[in-house]
Motif scaffolding. Structure first.
Motif, PDB file in Angstrom:
ATOM      1  N   UNK A 263       0.754  -1.121  -0.155  1.00 48.05           N
ATOM      2  CA  UNK A 263       0.037  -0.059  -0.003  1.00 48.05           C
ATOM      3  C   UNK A 263       0.972   1.244   0.025  1.00 48.05           C
ATOM      4  N   UNK A 264       1.997   1.233   0.746  1.00 54.38           N
ATOM      5  CA  UNK A 264       2.781   2.351   0.810  1.00 54.38           C
ATOM      6  C   UNK A 264       3.678   2.805  -0.276  1.00 54.38           C
TER       7      UNK A 264
ATOM      8  N   UNK B 152       2.545   1.786  -3.347  1.00 48.66           N
ATOM      9  CA  UNK B 152       1.659   2.098  -4.536  1.00 48.66           C
ATOM     10  C   UNK B 152       1.124   3.689  -4.198  1.00 48.66           C
ATOM     11  N   UNK B 153       1.116   4.081  -2.906  1.00 44.72           N
ATOM     12  CA  UNK B 153       0.871   5.500  -2.654  1.00 44.72           C
ATOM     13  C   UNK B 153       2.011   6.344  -3.085  1.00 44.72           C
ATOM     14  N   UNK B 154       3.070   5.864  -2.899  1.00 50.47           N
ATOM     15  CA  UNK B 154       4.446   6.793  -3.153  1.00 50.47           C
ATOM     16  C   UNK B 154       4.829   6.824  -4.521  1.00 50.47           C
ATOM     17  N   UNK B 155       4.541   5.770  -5.360  1.00 55.08           N
ATOM     18  CA  UNK B 155       5.200   5.806  -6.659  1.00 55.08           C
ATOM     19  C   UNK B 155       3.956   5.451  -7.722  1.00 55.08           C
ATOM     20  N   UNK B 156       2.757   5.314  -7.269  1.00 58.57           N
ATOM     21  CA  UNK B 156       1.678   4.649  -8.162  1.00 58.57           C
ATOM     22  C   UNK B 156       1.004   5.981  -8.858  1.00 58.57           C
ATOM     23  N   UNK B 157       0.342   5.899  -9.934  1.00 62.23           N
ATOM     24  CA  UNK B 157      -0.352   6.852 -10.526  1.00 62.23           C
ATOM     25  C   UNK B 157      -1.802   7.163 -10.080  1.00 62.23           C
TER      26      UNK B 157
ATOM     27  N   UNK C 288      -7.165   5.951  -4.778  1.00 62.71           N
ATOM     28  CA  UNK C 288      -6.468   4.908  -5.559  1.00 62.71           C
ATOM     29  C   UNK C 288      -5.399   5.378  -6.373  1.00 62.71           C
ATOM     30  N   UNK C 289      -4.338   4.549  -5.978  1.00 61.60           N
ATOM     31  CA  UNK C 289      -3.153   4.626  -6.798  1.00 61.60           C
ATOM     32  C   UNK C 289      -2.901   3.146  -7.500  1.00 61.60           C
ATOM     33  N   UNK C 290      -2.533   3.267  -8.695  1.00 58.34           N
ATOM     34  CA  UNK C 290      -2.267   2.075  -9.466  1.00 58.34           C
ATOM     35  C   UNK C 290      -0.703   2.227  -9.614  1.00 58.34           C
ATOM     36  N   UNK C 291       0.031   0.954  -9.237  1.00 60.21           N
ATOM     37  CA  UNK C 291       1.388   0.804  -9.374  1.00 60.21           C
ATOM     38  C   UNK C 291       1.756  -0.205 -10.248  1.00 60.21           C
ATOM     39  N   UNK C 292       2.301  -0.039 -11.565  1.00 63.24           N
ATOM     40  CA  UNK C 292       2.495  -1.202 -12.412  1.00 63.24           C
ATOM     41  C   UNK C 292       3.969  -1.470 -12.234  1.00 63.24           C
ATOM     42  N   UNK C 293       3.952  -2.911 -12.398  1.00 65.52           N
ATOM     43  CA  UNK C 293       5.361  -3.561 -11.997  1.00 65.52           C
ATOM     44  C   UNK C 293       5.596  -4.632 -12.766  1.00 65.52           C
ATOM     45  N   UNK C 294       6.811  -5.221 -12.870  1.00 63.27           N
ATOM     46  CA  UNK C 294       7.220  -6.221 -13.530  1.00 63.27           C
ATOM     47  C   UNK C 294       6.971  -7.492 -13.082  1.00 63.27           C
TER      48      UNK C 294
ATOM     49  N   UNK D 281      -5.681   1.330  -0.470  1.00 64.81           N
ATOM     50  CA  UNK D 281      -6.361   1.908  -1.848  1.00 64.81           C
ATOM     51  C   UNK D 281      -5.008   1.643  -2.945  1.00 64.81           C
ATOM     52  N   UNK D 282      -4.107   0.581  -2.583  1.00 68.43           N
ATOM     53  CA  UNK D 282      -2.898   0.612  -3.780  1.00 68.43           C
ATOM     54  C   UNK D 282      -3.494  -0.628  -4.630  1.00 68.43           C
TER      55      UNK D 282
END
Length: 165
Positions: A28-29, A31-36, A57-63, A94-95
């Motif tokens: 969650x952290x 996503x909040x820090x680096x997500x869009x 809500x934040x979306x974090x895209x990862x490999x 919310x991530x």
């Protein structure tokens, strides 16, 4: 029916639960820090499926979906199907953490948004406890939260005119 209890022993869960909470809190952290933030179509889908605060809500895209650091939690998450090669996304309050190949999959995002709404209703620990119990009782694919997410995501996409296939 799959014998979930064979690989999700409920007697271990009280000791493992803090490690699950730590993992989800970490995600969650991140996503909040680096997500869009959500663009309008995703924002509308989140609202449609019941997210009270889509602006959070934040979306974090990862490999690759980050694995839990605790070895037993990692092992159990893989065994119940939460973390396998087909895992496209995972929700942490919310991530929304999604595999980069799935970052534009609106049906998947809407599914994850339903989980956000479930977190909003129950809180982090409440959601996780209930979700784990559902998986233990019914298996991942038949857990009530997963079935709810599937049904609402399909409906929301259909209502928004999003083609699912």
């Amino acid at each position: 029916m799959v014998d979930v209890m064979a690989f999700l022993p409920l007697n271990e869960l009280p000791a493992l639960f803090p490690h699950v909470v730590d993992w989800i809190s970490y995600l969650a952290k991140q996503a909040q820090e680096s997500g869009r933030a959500l663009p309008p179509i995703e924002f509308n889908l989140a609202q449609h499926v019941g997210v009270a605060h889509p602006e959070e809500v934040r979306i974090l895209s990862v490999s690759e979906i980050p694995l839990p650091s605790h070895p037993r939690v990692k092992q159990l998450a893989r065994r119940v199907g939460l973390l396998n090669a087909d895992t496209g996304g995972l929700t942490a309050v919310y991530g929304v953490i999604v595999h980069r190949d799935c970052a534009k999959n609106l049906r998947l995002l809407a599914h994850e948004f339903v989980h956000v709404a479930q977190y909003e209703r129950l809180g982090r620990e409440g959601f996780l406890q209930e979700y784990i119990q559902q998986i233990a009782a019914h298996g991942y694919l038949n857990a009530h939260f997963v079935l709810e997410a599937e049904a609402k995501s399909v409906e929301a996409c259909r209502d928004a005119g999003v083609h699912l296939f």
